[in-house]
Write an enzyme that holds these catalytic residues in place. Sequence first.
Site, PDB file in Angstrom:
ATOM      1  N   LYS A 139      45.696  62.424  33.915  1.00 51.03           N
ATOM      2  CA  LYS A 139      45.119  63.792  33.556  1.00 51.03           C
ATOM      3  C   LYS A 139      45.293  64.575  34.678  1.00 51.03           C
ATOM      4  O   LYS A 139      44.305  64.353  35.481  1.00 51.03           O
ATOM      5  CB  LYS A 139      43.943  63.533  32.808  1.00 51.03           C
ATOM      6  CG  LYS A 139      43.528  64.791  32.115  1.00 51.03           C
ATOM      7  CD  LYS A 139      42.062  65.098  31.785  1.00 51.03           C
ATOM      8  CE  LYS A 139      41.309  65.775  32.834  1.00 51.03           C
ATOM      9  NZ  LYS A 139      41.850  67.034  32.823  1.00 51.03           N
ATOM     10  N   PRO A 140      46.143  65.832  34.632  1.00 45.16           N
ATOM     11  CA  PRO A 140      45.495  66.967  35.716  1.00 45.16           C
ATOM     12  C   PRO A 140      44.538  67.456  35.407  1.00 45.16           C
ATOM     13  O   PRO A 140      44.229  67.738  34.367  1.00 45.16           O
ATOM     14  CB  PRO A 140      46.956  67.632  35.725  1.00 45.16           C
ATOM     15  CG  PRO A 140      47.385  67.517  34.229  1.00 45.16           C
ATOM     16  CD  PRO A 140      47.078  66.255  33.685  1.00 45.16           C
ATOM     17  N   ASN A 193      42.785  71.209  43.215  1.00 46.73           N
ATOM     18  CA  ASN A 193      42.929  71.877  44.804  1.00 46.73           C
ATOM     19  C   ASN A 193      44.200  71.434  45.529  1.00 46.73           C
ATOM     20  O   ASN A 193      44.921  72.385  46.126  1.00 46.73           O
ATOM     21  CB  ASN A 193      41.832  71.432  45.552  1.00 46.73           C
ATOM     22  CG  ASN A 193      41.974  69.920  45.809  1.00 46.73           C
ATOM     23  OD1 ASN A 193      42.053  69.113  45.048  1.00 46.73           O
ATOM     24  ND2 ASN A 193      41.087  69.544  47.089  1.00 46.73           N
ATOM     25  N   GLU A 241      37.703  59.465  45.295  1.00 45.04           N
ATOM     26  CA  GLU A 241      37.646  60.371  46.480  1.00 45.04           C
ATOM     27  C   GLU A 241      36.986  61.706  46.062  1.00 45.04           C
ATOM     28  O   GLU A 241      37.585  62.513  45.296  1.00 45.04           O
ATOM     29  CB  GLU A 241      38.892  60.640  47.064  1.00 45.04           C
ATOM     30  CG  GLU A 241      38.612  61.057  48.450  1.00 45.04           C
ATOM     31  CD  GLU A 241      40.194  61.539  49.089  1.00 45.04           C
ATOM     32  OE1 GLU A 241      40.892  60.974  49.104  1.00 45.04           O
ATOM     33  OE2 GLU A 241      40.110  62.917  49.488  1.00 45.04           O
ATOM     34  N   LEU A 242      35.660  61.821  46.511  1.00 42.42           N
ATOM     35  CA  LEU A 242      34.705  62.709  46.415  1.00 42.42           C
ATOM     36  C   LEU A 242      34.577  63.832  47.100  1.00 42.42           C
ATOM     37  O   LEU A 242      35.441  64.260  47.801  1.00 42.42           O
ATOM     38  CB  LEU A 242      33.548  62.113  45.635  1.00 42.42           C
ATOM     39  CG  LEU A 242      33.852  61.075  44.596  1.00 42.42           C
ATOM     40  CD1 LEU A 242      32.373  60.235  44.332  1.00 42.42           C
ATOM     41  CD2 LEU A 242      34.455  61.317  43.397  1.00 42.42           C
ATOM     42  N   CYS A 255      38.913  68.471  50.297  1.00 41.48           N
ATOM     43  CA  CYS A 255      37.881  67.551  50.554  1.00 41.48           C
ATOM     44  C   CYS A 255      37.578  67.119  51.807  1.00 41.48           C
ATOM     45  O   CYS A 255      36.431  66.913  52.213  1.00 41.48           O
ATOM     46  CB  CYS A 255      37.896  66.512  49.503  1.00 41.48           C
ATOM     47  SG  CYS A 255      39.472  65.721  49.816  1.00 41.48           S
ATOM     48  N   GLY A 271      37.714  64.299  42.410  1.00 38.07           N
ATOM     49  CA  GLY A 271      36.834  65.274  42.080  1.00 38.07           C
ATOM     50  C   GLY A 271      35.701  65.422  42.615  1.00 38.07           C
ATOM     51  O   GLY A 271      35.190  64.767  43.577  1.00 38.07           O
TER      52      GLY A 271
END
Length: 492
Positions: A158-159, A135, A231-232, A265, A209
């Site tokens: 890792k993107p 995002n 961070e979710l 988020c 994610g």
Amino acid sequence: MSPITVTSPSSGDHLGEVAEHSAAETTAAFVAARRAQRQWQETAVTRRKQILLRLHDAILQRQDEILDLIQRETGKSRASAFEEVMDVAITARHCAYAAGRLLAPRRARGALPILTRTRVERDPVGVVGVIAPWNYPFSLAASDAIAAIAMGNAVVLKPDSQTPLSALKAAELLADAGLPEHVFQVVTGSGRVVGQAIAHECDYLMFTGSTATGRELAAIAGRRLIGYSAELGGKNPLIVAPDADLARTVPGVRAACFSNSGQLCISAERIYVHRDIAERFIPAFVDAVASMRISGGLDWEADMGSLISAQHCERVAGMVDDAVRGGARVLTGGRRLPDLGPAFYAPTVLADVPEDAALYREEVFGPVVTVEVVDSIATAIERANDTRYGLNASVWAKPATGSRIASRLHASTVNVNEGFSAAWASMDAPMGGWKDSGLGRRHGAEGLTKYTESRTVAVQKVASISGNALVPPETLAKTVTLALRWGKRIIR
Ligand code: NAP
């Protein structure tokens, strides 16, 4: 392995291909990172600061090229892409200055006054693994990496496979700014392969994610006893109090809900408006949302772009349709915009959403907000806190009222008369997730010191605390008792 093809969600253009790396290639990246990290840790903090400040300047100078790439890769509006540019620049500046301060040995109060000299030192943890989402693919790749690098670590990142090019651009900018080879490596590939390999190799894991993946990675970090922050998701509430300044509140709430097409988020998905202002706020807000300009153009004209993919658009549409079938009223939007492309969805405001609709409690991660009229601020606060998430909240009111409400909300950041940017960009203050929204913090001192191990060094002078040959144990105990009684009066 066949490469990963990157396609623009707004235009459908083919943007490029990146390698689908294997677990063995990820392990090789860690070997190179460990070697590079040893040197980087020895590099003077002033030199590290110089590199980060150079990065800051390069980002601002090359912003058009960066904005074009982010927009092409995500479909977002230019204004939302600029949030990424701004975030990385601010983070680079903040970390450049803060890292030296936080890494300097700190004097701490010793066990015995004068006789114990205690200091706290910090070493980098080693190689930090970062797994990033789609995002904010430039900012969520670069900013977490910058914080870890500033503290003397190497990073393997890792993107998300939908947006690897923005992360690769961040790596290019850091290299141009003078970062030595292998201190920051981007390994493209799937979460199942590269993401898992990172989680099993790194000395600290930073994840952004979904809550489901966040839990899975937490279990790995727990088994390995490494530090972890995540961070979710969020289902962020926004409260409009009766004394809110309407002229400022309407555009502000619109931005709070629809920045980055709601794929953020910390954007608001639930509005609680006090009955005393509802009749004025709701129609003005709905009009403002209905008049939003939607396009995939690479200019500053659009208020909102596309979603990340046709598949995600389908998911958002499914959640709205389900709520409508259950009795929700569409105040504006509630439909796809196929004339613009398969990933465009109209900014949507819903009322009367039934409590058993998934959309009532679950994160939509799209341009959809619900509005509920409440009779009191106490009810607004109760509703706002009635969620398994606790990431961000927003309050629109006179500053004193807003501040009082803010202190009662269960969220790691609360913005008064702002949607999310004021707290997010307050780099010196922590942000993260309460409850199912995550673990650990980014920003603030915690956001940097988490990438270090602390070492407390205590030098004991003259007499040992635990006894010595010259003083019998009973005499020592009496002396210590006396010292503790006096100490209580003077040490606080
Ligand atoms: P996701 O599945 O958690 O993916 C995020 C990152 O984790 C991607 O790089 C992904 O790689 C990787 N990944 C996925 N499964 C993994 C695994 N088992 N082990 C290691 N890495 C793994 O999130 P999503 O499906 O893109 O988004 C779904 C939801 O996540 C959203 O609706 C929203 O709730 C939340 N989200 C939150 C934020 C935030 O900023 N807090 C950002 C994005 C999404 P690949 O996809 O390349 O395989």
